[in-house]
Design a protein around this motif. Structure first.
Motif, PDB file in Angstrom:
ATOM      1  N   ASP A 109      29.557-128.123  20.889  1.00 57.96           N
ATOM      2  CA  ASP A 109      28.427-129.038  20.679  1.00 57.96           C
ATOM      3  C   ASP A 109      28.995-130.445  20.452  1.00 57.96           C
ATOM      4  O   ASP A 109      29.499-130.768  19.389  1.00 57.96           O
ATOM      5  N   VAL A 110      28.900-131.263  21.505  1.00 64.60           N
ATOM      6  CA  VAL A 110      29.426-132.619  21.385  1.00 64.60           C
ATOM      7  C   VAL A 110      28.329-133.619  21.754  1.00 64.60           C
ATOM      8  O   VAL A 110      27.679-133.479  22.796  1.00 64.60           O
ATOM      9  N   GLN A 111      28.136-134.562  20.871  1.00 66.16           N
ATOM     10  CA  GLN A 111      27.112-135.602  21.061  1.00 66.16           C
ATOM     11  C   GLN A 111      25.766-135.000  21.431  1.00 66.16           C
ATOM     12  O   GLN A 111      25.074-135.461  22.337  1.00 66.16           O
ATOM     13  N   GLY A 112      25.456-133.900  20.724  1.00 62.75           N
ATOM     14  CA  GLY A 112      24.133-133.302  20.875  1.00 62.75           C
ATOM     15  C   GLY A 112      23.979-132.382  22.068  1.00 62.75           C
ATOM     16  O   GLY A 112      22.951-131.741  22.230  1.00 62.75           O
ATOM     17  N   ASP A 113      25.001-132.307  22.915  1.00 65.94           N
ATOM     18  CA  ASP A 113      24.890-131.424  24.073  1.00 65.94           C
ATOM     19  C   ASP A 113      25.905-130.293  23.994  1.00 65.94           C
ATOM     20  O   ASP A 113      26.941-130.430  23.365  1.00 65.94           O
ATOM     21  N   GLN A 114      25.573-129.194  24.648  1.00 66.97           N
ATOM     22  CA  GLN A 114      26.475-128.052  24.690  1.00 66.97           C
ATOM     23  C   GLN A 114      27.357-128.177  25.930  1.00 66.97           C
ATOM     24  O   GLN A 114      26.866-128.426  27.033  1.00 66.97           O
ATOM     25  N   HIS A 115      28.662-128.052  25.704  1.00 63.98           N
ATOM     26  CA  HIS A 115      29.578-128.152  26.847  1.00 63.98           C
ATOM     27  C   HIS A 115      30.501-126.958  26.884  1.00 63.98           C
ATOM     28  O   HIS A 115      31.238-126.717  25.925  1.00 63.98           O
ATOM     29  N   GLY A 116      30.423-126.219  28.003  1.00 62.61           N
ATOM     30  CA  GLY A 116      31.334-125.081  28.176  1.00 62.61           C
ATOM     31  C   GLY A 116      32.681-125.607  28.644  1.00 62.61           C
ATOM     32  O   GLY A 116      32.760-126.395  29.580  1.00 62.61           O
ATOM     33  N   ILE A 117      33.728-125.231  27.920  1.00 60.32           N
ATOM     34  CA  ILE A 117      35.075-125.690  28.269  1.00 60.32           C
ATOM     35  C   ILE A 117      35.974-124.472  28.374  1.00 60.32           C
ATOM     36  O   ILE A 117      35.831-123.536  27.588  1.00 60.32           O
ATOM     37  N   THR A 118      36.840-124.476  29.346  1.00 58.21           N
ATOM     38  CA  THR A 118      37.819-123.387  29.427  1.00 58.21           C
ATOM     39  C   THR A 118      39.213-123.984  29.273  1.00 58.21           C
ATOM     40  O   THR A 118      39.383-125.200  29.303  1.00 58.21           O
ATOM     41  N   ALA A 119      40.170-123.098  29.109  1.00 52.43           N
ATOM     42  CA  ALA A 119      41.537-123.567  28.920  1.00 52.43           C
ATOM     43  C   ALA A 119      42.487-122.753  29.794  1.00 52.43           C
ATOM     44  O   ALA A 119      42.247-121.577  30.054  1.00 52.43           O
ATOM     45  N   THR A 120      43.524-123.422  30.234  1.00 52.66           N
ATOM     46  CA  THR A 120      44.565-122.744  31.004  1.00 52.66           C
ATOM     47  C   THR A 120      45.838-122.784  30.157  1.00 52.66           C
ATOM     48  O   THR A 120      46.097-123.767  29.479  1.00 52.66           O
ATOM     49  N   MET A 121      46.581-121.672  30.191  1.00 57.69           N
ATOM     50  CA  MET A 121      47.733-121.582  29.289  1.00 57.69           C
ATOM     51  C   MET A 121      49.001-121.200  30.023  1.00 57.69           C
ATOM     52  O   MET A 121      48.973-120.426  30.977  1.00 57.69           O
ATOM     53  N   GLY A 122      50.078-121.788  29.559  1.00 56.91           N
ATOM     54  CA  GLY A 122      51.407-121.415  30.048  1.00 56.91           C
ATOM     55  C   GLY A 122      52.200-120.888  28.869  1.00 56.91           C
ATOM     56  O   GLY A 122      52.178-121.461  27.790  1.00 56.91           O
ATOM     57  N   VAL A 123      52.871-119.764  29.051  1.00 59.93           N
ATOM     58  CA  VAL A 123      53.575-119.149  27.934  1.00 59.93           C
ATOM     59  C   VAL A 123      55.073-119.007  28.235  1.00 59.93           C
ATOM     60  O   VAL A 123      55.450-118.583  29.327  1.00 59.93           O
ATOM     61  N   ALA A 124      55.888-119.400  27.281  1.00 58.14           N
ATOM     62  CA  ALA A 124      57.324-119.157  27.381  1.00 58.14           C
ATOM     63  C   ALA A 124      57.758-118.418  26.125  1.00 58.14           C
ATOM     64  O   ALA A 124      57.348-118.772  25.029  1.00 58.14           O
ATOM     65  N   VAL A 125      58.556-117.381  26.310  1.00 56.88           N
ATOM     66  CA  VAL A 125      58.963-116.559  25.164  1.00 56.88           C
ATOM     67  C   VAL A 125      60.473-116.664  24.956  1.00 56.88           C
ATOM     68  O   VAL A 125      61.247-116.512  25.899  1.00 56.88           O
ATOM     69  N   TYR A 126      60.820-116.974  23.698  1.00 56.28           N
ATOM     70  CA  TYR A 126      62.238-117.013  23.317  1.00 56.28           C
ATOM     71  C   TYR A 126      62.697-115.587  23.035  1.00 56.28           C
ATOM     72  O   TYR A 126      61.964-114.843  22.391  1.00 56.28           O
ATOM     73  N   PRO A 127      63.841-115.136  23.472  1.00 57.15           N
ATOM     74  CA  PRO A 127      64.877-115.917  24.152  1.00 57.15           C
ATOM     75  C   PRO A 127      64.850-115.817  25.681  1.00 57.15           C
ATOM     76  O   PRO A 127      65.599-116.527  26.337  1.00 57.15           O
ATOM     77  N   GLN A 128      63.961-114.965  26.228  1.00 58.46           N
ATOM     78  CA  GLN A 128      63.980-114.740  27.680  1.00 58.46           C
ATOM     79  C   GLN A 128      63.737-116.020  28.458  1.00 58.46           C
ATOM     80  O   GLN A 128      64.361-116.275  29.485  1.00 58.46           O
ATOM     81  N   SER A 129      62.788-116.847  27.991  1.00 55.86           N
ATOM     82  CA  SER A 129      62.368-118.002  28.790  1.00 55.86           C
ATOM     83  C   SER A 129      63.015-119.302  28.341  1.00 55.86           C
ATOM     84  O   SER A 129      62.550-120.371  28.691  1.00 55.86           O
ATOM     85  N   GLY A 130      64.062-119.198  27.566  1.00 59.19           N
ATOM     86  CA  GLY A 130      64.732-120.427  27.118  1.00 59.19           C
ATOM     87  C   GLY A 130      65.333-120.222  25.746  1.00 59.19           C
ATOM     88  O   GLY A 130      64.736-119.546  24.909  1.00 59.19           O
ATOM     89  N   LEU A 131      66.511-120.827  25.547  1.00 57.41           N
ATOM     90  CA  LEU A 131      67.225-120.587  24.290  1.00 57.41           C
ATOM     91  C   LEU A 131      67.048-121.728  23.305  1.00 57.41           C
ATOM     92  O   LEU A 131      67.419-121.603  22.149  1.00 57.41           O
ATOM     93  N   ASP A 132      66.490-122.843  23.750  1.00 49.44           N
ATOM     94  CA  ASP A 132      66.255-123.942  22.802  1.00 49.44           C
ATOM     95  C   ASP A 132      64.842-124.472  22.981  1.00 49.44           C
ATOM     96  O   ASP A 132      64.161-124.156  23.971  1.00 49.44           O
ATOM     97  N   ALA A 133      64.432-125.255  22.005  1.00 52.77           N
ATOM     98  CA  ALA A 133      63.045-125.720  21.957  1.00 52.77           C
ATOM     99  C   ALA A 133      62.669-126.511  23.209  1.00 52.77           C
ATOM    100  O   ALA A 133      61.584-126.319  23.766  1.00 52.77           O
ATOM    101  N   ASP A 134      63.596-127.369  23.669  1.00 51.21           N
ATOM    102  CA  ASP A 134      63.279-128.206  24.836  1.00 51.21           C
ATOM    103  C   ASP A 134      63.072-127.367  26.091  1.00 51.21           C
ATOM    104  O   ASP A 134      62.104-127.567  26.834  1.00 51.21           O
TER     105      ASP A 134
END
Ligand code: C2E
Ligand code: CA
Ligand code: CA
Length: 753
Positions: A430-455
């Protein structure tokens, strides 16, 4: 607090008490006084014993001298006995000898048996005594009579001498009993006797008193300033008389005898006491100073802690995003690095989820930044509800959020989290009085398989997100090894794309659409390919999204339109003059104000009628920027260009726009066709879409038709056109022409490889 500690504190407190040095001083003073007293006592007894010795020696000397004198008198008496008719001159001569030998005598007398003094030596000065009766009292008479009878000595007590002064007389009888011939008497003056018998020191330092039968008889040095603390009385062992000698020392003698040790000891002890208490005072001062320092240090520590806390608060402020209140990217990265270091030790996995809001940019552009900010806040609130000690939610900027899941046991934990995130977007916002349907797209990386450091993890989650977006949004994608290679390729392609147009590296392939009514081919879709100098022929999925991101899509789109018009021009006067070409236009391309003019120019310059050209647009074009797009599409429609809705059925379920836009064709997305013969719901939707389109006077194309079953279903349900590998793959123009000429474009012979 425990007991020994409190006892210790009490002890320390006592030590630090200002009265403590005074107490020490008093203790030392006490010891000094006791020692002094002890030493003085010892000294006194020493003095007393010195005095005893002195008195003893005085008494012995007195006794000795006295007896010598007594002996002398007795010898004179014996001589008088031996010479009964001793003439007076001889006697006087004798007496003179005695007097000079024994200078103590005042006088020597002969007293007849009737006690009358008859002879006397020296005569001068003693004349008065001649004829004096010495038995002047009954006691004297009695005593003298006894001596006459016994022949023993008689000694008078101390008497007042006829010659003056105090004195003493020794009477030695001449013969005893009836034969008695009086006495030889020696007269002493007491002072002479004393002076003679006693040492000069005794005379100087002592008050001497002689008592005769207990009565004071004689006193010497009575004016001496004596010390009453000391005195010694001794009995003197003399024949017939009962004397006692009392010796009292003078103050100066006592002082002489006195040792200085008691005083010295007292002073030393006092001094030591003073030193000790001063030292204690000093130690107290040092301890107090130390305590003060410690206190200051503690205060400083407290202040430092306080400052650190303030700094922490400041740091926390620096770590949160001001708009959303979530952790910011910088903090999230720091925390992630820390989490990874711990996870490494605990052999745990860590999941990093990048979340991108679908359509956010579009909403932000069309509804304003205020709207965008409010929406971001609403989304943040919902996402933040997921955060706990194991899950951290952060805002990365733009329309991106990040979630870190710290304790990942197995991949189900991550899937579960992804489900929770997805649920956050289930209800409209509910934004500015109106209903807005929003979706999200996600990318997942799992330590340690997908990278050994934060960057690396972050980069790979980004790559996965990019892939997920490519797959059509509102979904998620885990990072996989190959993605990295694709990412590298993507970046390279992005660079190469700069030169592709200039180098004329693009080509158009054509895929025919089969008319199910009469099995004729009247239209083909132009699908772009990139003839890459090193990588070979690349499909649009490898570069169109890149071109859309970088904005190069506009130029590519123009090239496509131009190339399609040239192809139409070539076919114009030949056997394929009936063919219409459909080109794909993305939303970005339609944003270009001049695209319609450009299309018109391309058609005119190639002498191609507008109805030969068809434009395929995805559904979002009919939702976004409606006014502008409606205007653009209306202009295209007016020119006579056919309009088709591409990928119909995915993304937007509102069909209202079909009424408002001048749409000629609707292309059912291949995702519905793939299992249309097997899945009931896909079949229902496909049927419904065909009916709906027909009701609106719109033709329907089914995309991705690969099987005979799909073909049969579509034909049975009066789908107008089909496009797919069953008929032909997208092929170059020359191949298409060949296939058309050979009549191969039907469901019996798939064309293209
Ligand atoms: P699209 O417009 O939906 O195009 C149809 C895609 O489906 C084509 O992929 C085509 O090769 C593929 N296809 C056709 N029949 C079958 C089938 O039976 N089975 C399967 N599995 N696939 C089939 P392509 O050529 O790789 O193009 C992909 C997308 O790239 C297109 O999707 C379109 O959105 C975009 N595209 C292609 N050319 C252009 C262009 O010139 N401009 C723009 N803006 N986009 C383009
Ligand atoms: Ca298309
Ligand atoms: Ca399509």
């Amino acid at each position: 607090m425990d007991k020994p500690a409190s006892a210790l504190t009490l002890f320390v407190r006592g030590l630090l008490n200002p009265a403590f040095p005074a107490l020490i001083f008093l203790v030392f003073l006490g010891i000094a006084l006791v020692l002094q007293y002890g030493l003085e006592e010892q000294d006194n007894s020493q003095i007393q014993s010195n005095l005893d010795n002195e008195a003893q020696s005085m008494a012995s000397r007195l006794e000795r001298e006295f007896l010598v004198h007594v002996d002398a008198i007795r010898r004179m008496a014996e001589r008088f006995e031996a010479i009964p008719d001793m003439p007076r001159e001889i006697w006087e001569q004798d007496a003179r000898n005695y007097l000079s030998d024994f200078g103590v005598y005042q006088a020597i007398e002969w007293i007849d048996r009737n006690y009358m003094i008859r002879w006397m030596e020296p005569y001068e000065g003693n004349e008065d005594a001649i004829g004096y009766n010495v038995a002047f009292s009954p006691e004297r008479l009695d005593s003298l009579q006894q001596a006459q009878t016994s022949g023993n000595l008689d000694i008078s007590g101390v008497i007042d001498l006829k010659q003056g002064g105090k004195g003493l007389v020794i009477y030695a009888p001449v013969f005893s009993g009836d034969a008695n011939n009086g006495f030889i008497a020696g007269v002493f003056r007491m002072d002479v006797l004393a002076r003679h018998l006693l040492t000069s020191s005794a005379l100087e330092f002592f008050h001497i008193e002689i008592r005769d039968g207990g009565e004071p008889a004689y006193e010497l040095n009575s004016s001496t300033n004596t010390d009453p603390g000391f005195s010694r009385t001794l009995d003197i062992d003399l024949p017939t008389i009962d004397w006692a000698l009392t010796v009292t020392p003078s103050v100066s003698w006592v002082e002489d005898q006195r040792s200085s040790w008691p005083f010295v000891t007292f002073v030393i002890m006092l001094f030591m006491g003073l030193l000790t208490s001063l030292t204690t005072l000093l130690v107290q001062l040092i301890l107090k100073r130390n305590q003060a320092l410690l206190k200051t240090r503690r205060e400083l520590d407290a202040e430092i802690n306080q400052r650190q806390a303030v700094q922490k608060d400041l740091a926390r402020l620096e770590t949160t995003d001001t708009l959303t209140g979530l952790a910011n990217r910088r903090f999230f990265m720091e925390d992630l690095a820390h989490t990874l270091s711990i996870a490494d030790r605990q052999m745990r996995q860590v999941a990093l989820v990048m979340i991108d809001l679908d359509r956010f940019q579009m909403l932000n552009d069309s509804l304003g930044h205020q709207f965008g900010d409010e929406l971001l806040i609403k989304v943040s609130e919902r996402l933040n509800a997921l955060s706990d000690e194991k899950v951290m939610v952060a805002y990365s900027g733009g329309d991106e959020f990040m979630v870190c899941q710290q304790h990942v046991g197995d991949i189900d934990d991550v899937i579960n989290l992804l489900g929770q995130i997805k649920q956050c977007f289930e209800e409209p916002f509910d934004v500015q009085g109106d209903q807005h349907g929003i979706t999200a797209t996600m990318g997942v990386a799992v330590y340690p398989q997908s990278g050994l450091d934060a960057d690396t993890l972050m980069r790979n989650a980004d790559v996965a997100l990019y892939r997920a977006k490519e797959q059509g949004r509102n979904t998620y994608q885990f990072y996989t090894e190959g993605m990295q290679d694709r990412e590298v390729m993507r970046l390279e392609l992005d660079k190469d794309l700069d030169h592709a147009l200039a180098n004329d590296e693009f080509v158009l392939y054509f895929q025919p659409q089969l008319d199910l009514n009469d099995s004729s081919i009247n239209s083909v879709e132009a699908l772009i390919r990139w003839q890459h100098p090193r990588r070979g022929l690349l499909p649009p999925v490898d570069f169109i999204p890149l071109a859309e991101e970088s904005g190069r899509i506009t130029d590519i789109g123009r090239w496509v339109v131009l190339a399609a018009c040239r192809q139409l021009a070539k076919w114009q006067n030949g056997p394929h003059a009936n063919l219409r070409i459909a080109v794909n236009l993305s939303g970005r391309e339609l944003d270009d104000e001049n695209i319609v003019d450009h299309i018109q120019d391309a058609l005119e310059s190639n002498g191609v009628p507008a109805e030969r050209l068809e434009v395929e647009l995805t559904e979002e074009i009919f939702i976004q920027n409606i006014e502008h797009n409606l205007n653009q599409l209306s202009r295209l429609h007016k020119l006579g260009i056919h309009l088709a809705i591409d990928d119909f059925g995915v993304g937007y379920s509102s069909l209202g726009y079909l009424r408002d836009f001048p749409v000629d064709l609707l292309k059912i997305d291949s995702s519905f066709i793939t299992e249309v013969a097997e899945r009931h719901d896909d079949a229902v939707i496909t049927r419904a879409v065909i009916n709906l389109a027909h009701n609106l006077g719109i033709q329907v194309v089914a995309e991705g038709v690969e099987t005979r079953e799909q073909f049969d279903f579509l034909k049975n349900h009066r789908c107008d056109l089909i496009q797919g590998y069953l008929i032909s793959r997208p092929i170059p123009a020359a191949e298409l022409e060949k296939a058309l000429n050979a009549g191969l474009l039907n469901m019996d012979t798939p064309v293209g490889t």
